[in-house]
Design a protein around this motif. Structure first.
Motif, PDB file in Angstrom:
ATOM      1  N   THR A  63      12.073  13.449  30.298  1.00 15.66           N
ATOM      2  CA  THR A  63      12.756  14.444  31.133  1.00 15.66           C
ATOM      3  C   THR A  63      14.176  14.663  30.656  1.00 15.66           C
ATOM      4  N   THR A  64      14.854  13.573  30.304  1.00 13.99           N
ATOM      5  CA  THR A  64      16.231  13.668  29.816  1.00 13.99           C
ATOM      6  C   THR A  64      16.292  14.427  28.498  1.00 13.99           C
ATOM      7  N   ARG A  65      15.345  14.126  27.594  1.00 18.86           N
ATOM      8  CA  ARG A  65      15.322  14.812  26.305  1.00 18.86           C
ATOM      9  C   ARG A  65      15.011  16.297  26.480  1.00 18.86           C
ATOM     10  N   ALA A  66      14.102  16.614  27.400  1.00 23.45           N
ATOM     11  CA  ALA A  66      13.753  18.015  27.650  1.00 23.45           C
ATOM     12  C   ALA A  66      14.953  18.773  28.206  1.00 23.45           C
ATOM     13  N   ALA A  67      15.683  18.125  29.114  1.00 25.97           N
ATOM     14  CA  ALA A  67      16.872  18.759  29.695  1.00 25.97           C
ATOM     15  C   ALA A  67      17.943  18.970  28.629  1.00 25.97           C
ATOM     16  N   ALA A  68      18.110  17.983  27.748  1.00 21.34           N
ATOM     17  CA  ALA A  68      19.093  18.093  26.675  1.00 21.34           C
ATOM     18  C   ALA A  68      18.717  19.216  25.709  1.00 21.34           C
ATOM     19  N   LYS A  69      17.420  19.315  25.407  1.00 19.83           N
ATOM     20  CA  LYS A  69      16.947  20.371  24.514  1.00 19.83           C
ATOM     21  C   LYS A  69      17.169  21.753  25.138  1.00 19.83           C
ATOM     22  N   ARG A  70      16.898  21.851  26.438  1.00 20.19           N
ATOM     23  CA  ARG A  70      17.095  23.117  27.144  1.00 20.19           C
ATOM     24  C   ARG A  70      18.570  23.516  27.097  1.00 20.19           C
TER      25      ARG A  70
END
Length: 209
Positions: free
Chosen positions: A5-12
């Protein structure tokens, strides 16, 4: 799961930061998802996985900016309650206002939102209400308190707040907008505009003869 979730948010956020730079450089019409993907160093498929199209991406960026806007004048309300030097207070408020609103990044985003307001009227209105309009409410509250304390003579605080903003921003903001360059006004000129605007406001709303 939390890491994903953290990586997805960072990518977004990475994509949104890149997209903002692309929109600021090229405008909405001139920007492309290919440019966004290239600047974000991701595949176009990754961009579309996060945002279904360019319109959704643009709206997400402006919404995100609005959500992160802090009212820079809230802390001054305490000073208003305590000050006996209204001239110092108004000059300090003018300096803070001009510095905040004329920040190059703020002016770039403002130009982008204004340029696309006809295409995205709800987005333009939301950006206005979360940012500039909210700041005007705080400034109006400051003027109302100064009026109650007999330090200003203000019949309509909201009108006074708009007069204050106009006196400070009419020259520098219009110059930046029409020149298309954030360096069209120097720091020295901004300081002079703030001082002159504060004096004009005090001449109109001050209680001294």
């Amino acid at each position: 799961m939390a890491d994903l979730t953290t990586r997805a948010a960072a990518k977004r956020q990475q994509i949104m930061d890149a997209a903002l730079a692309v929109f600021l450089e090229n405008g909405y019409v001139g920007a492309s998802m290919d440019q966004v993907a290239a600047l974000a160093a991701v595949s176009k498929q990754t961009v579309y996985k996060q945002f279904k199209d360019k319109e959704h991406l643009f709206q997400s960026i402006i919404d995100d900016i609005g959500d992160r806007v802090d009212d820079p004048f809230v802390e001054l309300t305490k000073d208003v309650a305590e000050t006996d030097d209204v001239e110092r207070m108004i000059h300090a408020l003018a300096g803070r206002f001009v510095t905040t609103i004329m920040d190059p990044r703020v002016q770039q985003i403002r130009r982008l939102v204004i340029g696309e307001a006809a295409r995205f009227p709800d987005l333009g209105r939301a950006y206005w209400e979360r940012g500039f309009a909210r700041a005007l409410v705080t400034i109006a509250d400051c003027f109302a308190r100064l009026d109650e304390r007999g330090l200003l003579k203000v019949e309509d605080p909201q009108v006074a707040a708009n007069h204050f903003a106009g006196l400070l921003l009419w020259i520098p903001s219009n110059r930046v907008m029409f020149h298309g360059r954030t360096d069209a006004v120097s720091a020295e000129e901004l300081a002079a505009f703030a001082a002159d605007g504060a004096r004009a406001f005090l001449a109109a709303y001050g209680t001294r003869p």
